[in-house]
Design an enzyme around this catalytic site. Structure first.
Site, PDB file in Angstrom:
ATOM      1  N   ASP A  54       0.622  -1.074   0.081  1.00  0.00           N
ATOM      2  CA  ASP A  54      -0.045  -0.050   0.160  1.00  0.00           C
ATOM      3  C   ASP A  54       0.897   1.178  -0.163  1.00  0.00           C
ATOM      4  O   ASP A  54       1.803   0.892   0.371  1.00  0.00           O
ATOM      5  CB  ASP A  54      -1.089   0.056   1.356  1.00  0.00           C
ATOM      6  CG  ASP A  54      -1.772   1.203   1.470  1.00  0.00           C
ATOM      7  OD1 ASP A  54      -2.233   1.528   0.204  1.00  0.00           O
ATOM      8  OD2 ASP A  54      -1.859   1.744   2.338  1.00  0.00           O
ATOM      9  N   ASP A  60       0.111   5.240   0.987  1.00  0.00           N
ATOM     10  CA  ASP A  60      -0.171   6.165   1.951  1.00  0.00           C
ATOM     11  C   ASP A  60      -0.287   5.247   3.380  1.00  0.00           C
ATOM     12  O   ASP A  60      -1.295   4.472   3.730  1.00  0.00           O
ATOM     13  CB  ASP A  60      -1.769   6.854   1.788  1.00  0.00           C
ATOM     14  CG  ASP A  60      -1.523   7.747   0.545  1.00  0.00           C
ATOM     15  OD1 ASP A  60      -0.597   8.625   0.285  1.00  0.00           O
ATOM     16  OD2 ASP A  60      -2.214   7.433  -0.417  1.00  0.00           O
TER      17      ASP A  60
END
Length: 220
Positions: A13, A15
């Site tokens: 991922d 952020d």
């Protein structure tokens, strides 16, 4: 992890996992509230919303103004953020060394994020990871974003690896759900934007990570 499983790729991922983007995301939110002549908020308390996407940030940041059109707010928010996405954002401590080590050892690396691709790719470039990350899968790359497995499966397809030979790392339940549904090994990054009251130990990840360097330990 079973003894027969060999990890060939790590999917991250963006952020809250690789990048601490909350300062610039919340700066865009603060700007949007100012132009609507609204009082400032306690942005430290909004930090954990940074991995929820633009609409999630808007919902949290404009909870006091349900009358304002969310799609119009989102469009203005994204325009502002797109102009100032790497002002105070930085890689989390230990991420740079971890990526370089995995890359030097021949591990295939990719980003699978719900941030739209036109914003995710510039963040990766600004961080200096274009040569390290083989591909960036955004929230609009496939028909369905995480927690649907489609983005994870697309990353594996582009990398040329079986999902069972990939590790999905994220700081949100939807990252873990997407990885598990795709058939990947999963790891929860607890240094990210875990919301108050959430317990990553309940997400069903194969392991919890306290520091980016632990990813290397899981693989080996």
């Amino acid at each position: 992890m079973g003894a027969s499983r060999t990890i060939r790729a790590v999917l991250f991922d963006l952020d809250g996992t690789l990048v601490d983007s909350a300062p610039d995301l919340l700066s865009a939110l603060a700007w949007l509230r100012r132009i609507h002549e609204l009082p400032p908020l306690d942005y430290a308390g909004l930090r954990h919303h940074a991995s929820r996407g633009a609409l999630g940030i808007i919902e949290a940041g404009f909870a006091d103004r349900p009358d304002l059109d969310r799609e119009q707010l989102r469009a203005r928010f994204l325009k502002r953020y797109g102009e100032r996405f790497w002002v105070d954002s930085r890689a989390f401590a230990g991420v740079e060394a971890m990526l370089q080590q995995l890359s030097s050892e021949g591990m295939l690396l990719a980003v699978v994020t719900n941030k739209v691709a036109r914003l995710a790719a510039p963040v990766v470039s600004a961080a200096g990871w274009d040569e390290v990350l083989a591909c960036v899968i955004g929230g609009d790359t496939t028909d369905n974003p995480k927690p649907h497995p489609a983005p994870v499966l697309e990353a594996c397809r582009r990398l040329g690896v079986h999902p069972g030979d990939a590790l999905m790392v994220g700081d949100d339940l939807r990252d873990i759900e997407a990885g598990r549904r795709a058939g990947c090994l999963t790891a929860a990054a607890t240094w990210g934007y875990v919301a108050p009251g959430q317990d990553p130990a309940t997400w069903g990840a194969a392991c919890l990570l306290q520091h980016p360097q632990e990813i290397h330990d899981v693989i080996k």
